[in-house]
Write a protein that holds these residues in place. Sequence first.
Motif, PDB file in Angstrom:
ATOM      1  N   LEU A   1       0.816  -1.211   0.000  1.00  0.00           N
ATOM      2  CA  LEU A   1       0.000   0.000   0.000  1.00  0.00           C
ATOM      3  C   LEU A   1       0.846   1.255   0.000  1.00  0.00           C
ATOM      4  O   LEU A   1       0.617   2.178  -0.766  1.00  0.00           O
ATOM      5  CB  LEU A   1      -0.910  -0.018   1.231  1.00  0.00           C
ATOM      6  CG  LEU A   1      -1.838  -1.238   1.311  1.00  0.00           C
ATOM      7  CD1 LEU A   1      -2.557  -1.249   2.640  1.00  0.00           C
ATOM      8  CD2 LEU A   1      -2.805  -1.222   0.177  1.00  0.00           C
TER       9      LEU A   1
ATOM     10  N   THR B   1      -3.348  -6.865  -5.871  1.00  0.00           N
ATOM     11  CA  THR B   1      -2.880  -5.484  -5.963  1.00  0.00           C
ATOM     12  C   THR B   1      -3.386  -4.790  -7.218  1.00  0.00           C
ATOM     13  O   THR B   1      -3.297  -3.572  -7.337  1.00  0.00           O
ATOM     14  CB  THR B   1      -1.343  -5.435  -5.945  1.00  0.00           C
ATOM     15  OG1 THR B   1      -0.837  -6.056  -7.118  1.00  0.00           O
ATOM     16  CG2 THR B   1      -0.793  -6.134  -4.714  1.00  0.00           C
TER      17      THR B   1
ATOM     18  N   ARG C   1      -8.886  -2.697  -7.979  1.00  0.00           N
ATOM     19  CA  ARG C   1      -9.277  -1.473  -7.290  1.00  0.00           C
ATOM     20  C   ARG C   1     -10.419  -1.729  -6.316  1.00  0.00           C
ATOM     21  O   ARG C   1     -10.434  -1.184  -5.208  1.00  0.00           O
ATOM     22  CB  ARG C   1      -9.700  -0.421  -8.314  1.00  0.00           C
ATOM     23  CG  ARG C   1     -10.135   0.894  -7.692  1.00  0.00           C
ATOM     24  CD  ARG C   1     -10.271   1.981  -8.723  1.00  0.00           C
ATOM     25  NE  ARG C   1     -10.461   3.277  -8.103  1.00  0.00           N
ATOM     26  CZ  ARG C   1     -10.235   4.431  -8.709  1.00  0.00           C
ATOM     27  NH1 ARG C   1      -9.784   4.430  -9.955  1.00  0.00           N
ATOM     28  NH2 ARG C   1     -10.424   5.570  -8.084  1.00  0.00           N
TER      29      ARG C   1
ATOM     30  N   TRP D   1      -9.320  -2.893  -2.826  1.00  0.00           N
ATOM     31  CA  TRP D   1      -8.817  -1.857  -1.919  1.00  0.00           C
ATOM     32  C   TRP D   1      -9.931  -0.931  -1.439  1.00  0.00           C
ATOM     33  O   TRP D   1      -9.905  -0.449  -0.305  1.00  0.00           O
ATOM     34  CB  TRP D   1      -7.721  -1.054  -2.612  1.00  0.00           C
ATOM     35  CG  TRP D   1      -6.530  -1.862  -2.988  1.00  0.00           C
ATOM     36  CD1 TRP D   1      -6.009  -2.045  -4.233  1.00  0.00           C
ATOM     37  CD2 TRP D   1      -5.707  -2.641  -2.114  1.00  0.00           C
ATOM     38  NE1 TRP D   1      -4.924  -2.880  -4.195  1.00  0.00           N
ATOM     39  CE2 TRP D   1      -4.711  -3.253  -2.897  1.00  0.00           C
ATOM     40  CE3 TRP D   1      -5.722  -2.879  -0.741  1.00  0.00           C
ATOM     41  CZ2 TRP D   1      -3.737  -4.077  -2.354  1.00  0.00           C
ATOM     42  CZ3 TRP D   1      -4.746  -3.709  -0.199  1.00  0.00           C
ATOM     43  CH2 TRP D   1      -3.772  -4.294  -0.989  1.00  0.00           C
ATOM     44  N   GLU D   2     -10.913  -0.674  -2.286  1.00  0.00           N
ATOM     45  CA  GLU D   2     -12.044   0.153  -1.861  1.00  0.00           C
ATOM     46  C   GLU D   2     -12.828  -0.542  -0.746  1.00  0.00           C
ATOM     47  O   GLU D   2     -13.292   0.102   0.207  1.00  0.00           O
ATOM     48  CB  GLU D   2     -12.945   0.448  -3.064  1.00  0.00           C
ATOM     49  CG  GLU D   2     -12.303   1.400  -4.061  1.00  0.00           C
ATOM     50  CD  GLU D   2     -13.134   1.577  -5.310  1.00  0.00           C
ATOM     51  OE1 GLU D   2     -14.023   0.718  -5.548  1.00  0.00           O
ATOM     52  OE2 GLU D   2     -12.900   2.555  -6.053  1.00  0.00           O
TER      53      GLU D   2
ATOM     54  N   LYS E   1     -11.523  -2.743   1.359  1.00  0.00           N
ATOM     55  CA  LYS E   1     -10.667  -2.681   2.541  1.00  0.00           C
ATOM     56  C   LYS E   1     -10.736  -1.315   3.206  1.00  0.00           C
ATOM     57  O   LYS E   1     -10.716  -1.209   4.434  1.00  0.00           O
ATOM     58  CB  LYS E   1      -9.222  -3.000   2.152  1.00  0.00           C
ATOM     59  CG  LYS E   1      -8.976  -4.391   1.612  1.00  0.00           C
ATOM     60  CD  LYS E   1      -9.058  -5.439   2.697  1.00  0.00           C
ATOM     61  CE  LYS E   1      -7.883  -5.386   3.646  1.00  0.00           C
ATOM     62  NZ  LYS E   1      -7.904  -6.508   4.620  1.00  0.00           N
ATOM     63  N   THR E   2     -10.847  -0.263   2.412  1.00  0.00           N
ATOM     64  CA  THR E   2     -10.971   1.087   2.960  1.00  0.00           C
ATOM     65  C   THR E   2     -12.241   1.216   3.778  1.00  0.00           C
ATOM     66  O   THR E   2     -12.230   1.725   4.903  1.00  0.00           O
ATOM     67  CB  THR E   2     -10.982   2.119   1.818  1.00  0.00           C
ATOM     68  OG1 THR E   2      -9.800   1.988   1.043  1.00  0.00           O
ATOM     69  CG2 THR E   2     -11.078   3.534   2.374  1.00  0.00           C
TER      70      THR E   2
ATOM     71  N   TYR F   1      -5.022   2.362   1.858  1.00  0.00           N
ATOM     72  CA  TYR F   1      -5.930   1.605   0.992  1.00  0.00           C
ATOM     73  C   TYR F   1      -6.474   2.492  -0.125  1.00  0.00           C
ATOM     74  O   TYR F   1      -6.614   2.063  -1.275  1.00  0.00           O
ATOM     75  CB  TYR F   1      -7.093   1.035   1.802  1.00  0.00           C
ATOM     76  CG  TYR F   1      -6.710  -0.018   2.823  1.00  0.00           C
ATOM     77  CD1 TYR F   1      -5.606  -0.841   2.637  1.00  0.00           C
ATOM     78  CD2 TYR F   1      -7.469  -0.198   3.972  1.00  0.00           C
ATOM     79  CE1 TYR F   1      -5.264  -1.792   3.569  1.00  0.00           C
ATOM     80  CE2 TYR F   1      -7.139  -1.159   4.914  1.00  0.00           C
ATOM     81  CZ  TYR F   1      -6.029  -1.955   4.710  1.00  0.00           C
ATOM     82  OH  TYR F   1      -5.692  -2.910   5.627  1.00  0.00           O
ATOM     83  N   ARG F   2      -6.791   3.760   0.219  1.00  0.00           N
ATOM     84  CA  ARG F   2      -7.287   4.699  -0.799  1.00  0.00           C
ATOM     85  C   ARG F   2      -6.226   4.922  -1.880  1.00  0.00           C
ATOM     86  O   ARG F   2      -6.529   4.946  -3.075  1.00  0.00           O
ATOM     87  CB  ARG F   2      -7.653   6.037  -0.160  1.00  0.00           C
ATOM     88  CG  ARG F   2      -8.904   6.026   0.701  1.00  0.00           C
ATOM     89  CD  ARG F   2      -9.316   7.458   1.021  1.00  0.00           C
ATOM     90  NE  ARG F   2     -10.374   7.514   2.004  1.00  0.00           N
ATOM     91  CZ  ARG F   2     -10.177   7.695   3.310  1.00  0.00           C
ATOM     92  NH1 ARG F   2      -8.938   7.844   3.768  1.00  0.00           N
ATOM     93  NH2 ARG F   2     -11.202   7.744   4.143  1.00  0.00           N
TER      94      ARG F   2
ATOM     95  N   ALA G   1      -3.866   2.896  -2.687  1.00  0.00           N
ATOM     96  CA  ALA G   1      -3.751   1.662  -3.464  1.00  0.00           C
ATOM     97  C   ALA G   1      -4.867   1.559  -4.484  1.00  0.00           C
ATOM     98  O   ALA G   1      -4.657   1.104  -5.610  1.00  0.00           O
ATOM     99  CB  ALA G   1      -3.778   0.461  -2.523  1.00  0.00           C
ATOM    100  N   ALA G   2      -6.071   1.970  -4.114  1.00  0.00           N
ATOM    101  CA  ALA G   2      -7.204   1.920  -5.042  1.00  0.00           C
ATOM    102  C   ALA G   2      -6.960   2.823  -6.246  1.00  0.00           C
ATOM    103  O   ALA G   2      -7.340   2.494  -7.373  1.00  0.00           O
ATOM    104  CB  ALA G   2      -8.491   2.334  -4.320  1.00  0.00           C
TER     105      ALA G   2
ATOM    106  N   ALA H   1      -3.966   1.073  -8.360  1.00  0.00           N
ATOM    107  CA  ALA H   1      -4.187  -0.280  -8.881  1.00  0.00           C
ATOM    108  C   ALA H   1      -4.451  -0.312 -10.393  1.00  0.00           C
ATOM    109  O   ALA H   1      -3.877  -1.156 -11.093  1.00  0.00           O
ATOM    110  CB  ALA H   1      -5.331  -0.952  -8.121  1.00  0.00           C
TER     111      ALA H   1
END
Length: 383
Positions: free
Chosen positions: A8, A151, A154, A157-158, A160-161, A204-205, A207-208, A211
């Motif tokens: 991340l 990874t 997207r 990660w959203e 996970k956020t 996380y944001r 990473a989104a 990605a």
Amino acid sequence: MKQLRFYLLSLFLLGAGYASAQDAFDYAQKEYELTFTVRGKTQTVSCQAVRFHKNWFLTAAHCVSPCKNYSCQMRMWLAVGPARAAAVLSQKNVFLPDEYQDEYTLPPGVQPRRGELPAWDMALIYFNARQARYEYYDAYGKVKEKDFLLTLDRGFWEKKTDEALKESARLYEQSRQYAADGQAQIARQLTEQAQALEQDADEYRAAAEAAPLLKRQWDGAMAPRLAPLLTYSDKDEKFLLSNILVPRWTRGAFEMLSSPRQILYFGDNAAPWLSAGFGVEKGNSGGGVFLPVYNGGKKRASGLVGIVSAKSLNQLPEAARKRYALYGSEIFLFNGFSENTTLGFIRRVLTEYRDTPNVQPLESYGQLKEVIKKTAPKTAKKK
């Protein structure tokens, strides 16, 4: 969690580099590492390679010359960043011209020829994306394919956020209840946990956002868009009036270099082009030199006009340096596609695999201006 956090944080830091590649040639150019052992000593070098066919890459011969006589292994980075994917290639995937000479291709103690334009500093790498074996990495070593593929998602990660923010809100509420009951130590611990989750959510944001750009690298490796090889067979020296572009990836960071001056072609039998030095440095060797074509301010097409060769700098004859002094002391050479040398080598190798390179005339992409007309010297008439 530590391993996931590395993904991340690195995605966040490298996002700007990926974004700059949106209007570039990242679909074709890759970075690779070559590891080889010569007389008991293991060495690793990094170079660039550019894809010109679904199964073939071009690079500089001096980058892969140890593969001719010594054991070597290559990692072609198809996706470079927080999560890295590499195609693992062996010695049998590398093809060098017989005419190319350096300290690795010649017998011990034999020195290569000097003072010649390096028309043969170009090599081929065979690579079939559908059949290759892959390795996936993060900062701590190899990871499983499923962890790498996460990874690129997207939506993952959203989600996970959202989960991190909901859990953080729950912990804050619990902390307030314990504080109201006079249990300050527990309340403080819950608050610290909630703050840590908020930091995770920020990563996380990031990473989104990153990605899709990492995914673009991977998708481009699986289904690449390819630029044609630009060539012409005229033996006179010519100026190329259009600017050139030299892209490269370095550990996930992308940059694009452009030449501010006209480019000089030495002629069909030599293959190299000459330009002023403009920031090309170690690590660029083997990368593509592109000629973009613009129509109404928008990039309409691009062609591959040559391959970067850092060793070319030291092999330009002194006479040529003096003759083209207008370029200054820093001279950049790259090998073009000549029918008598480099292009002939490419066609010979691909013919064995029944593959055909996409070759187009340079005149279709950029204007050429004649520099020197090679005519016989005039003789005086006898009286």
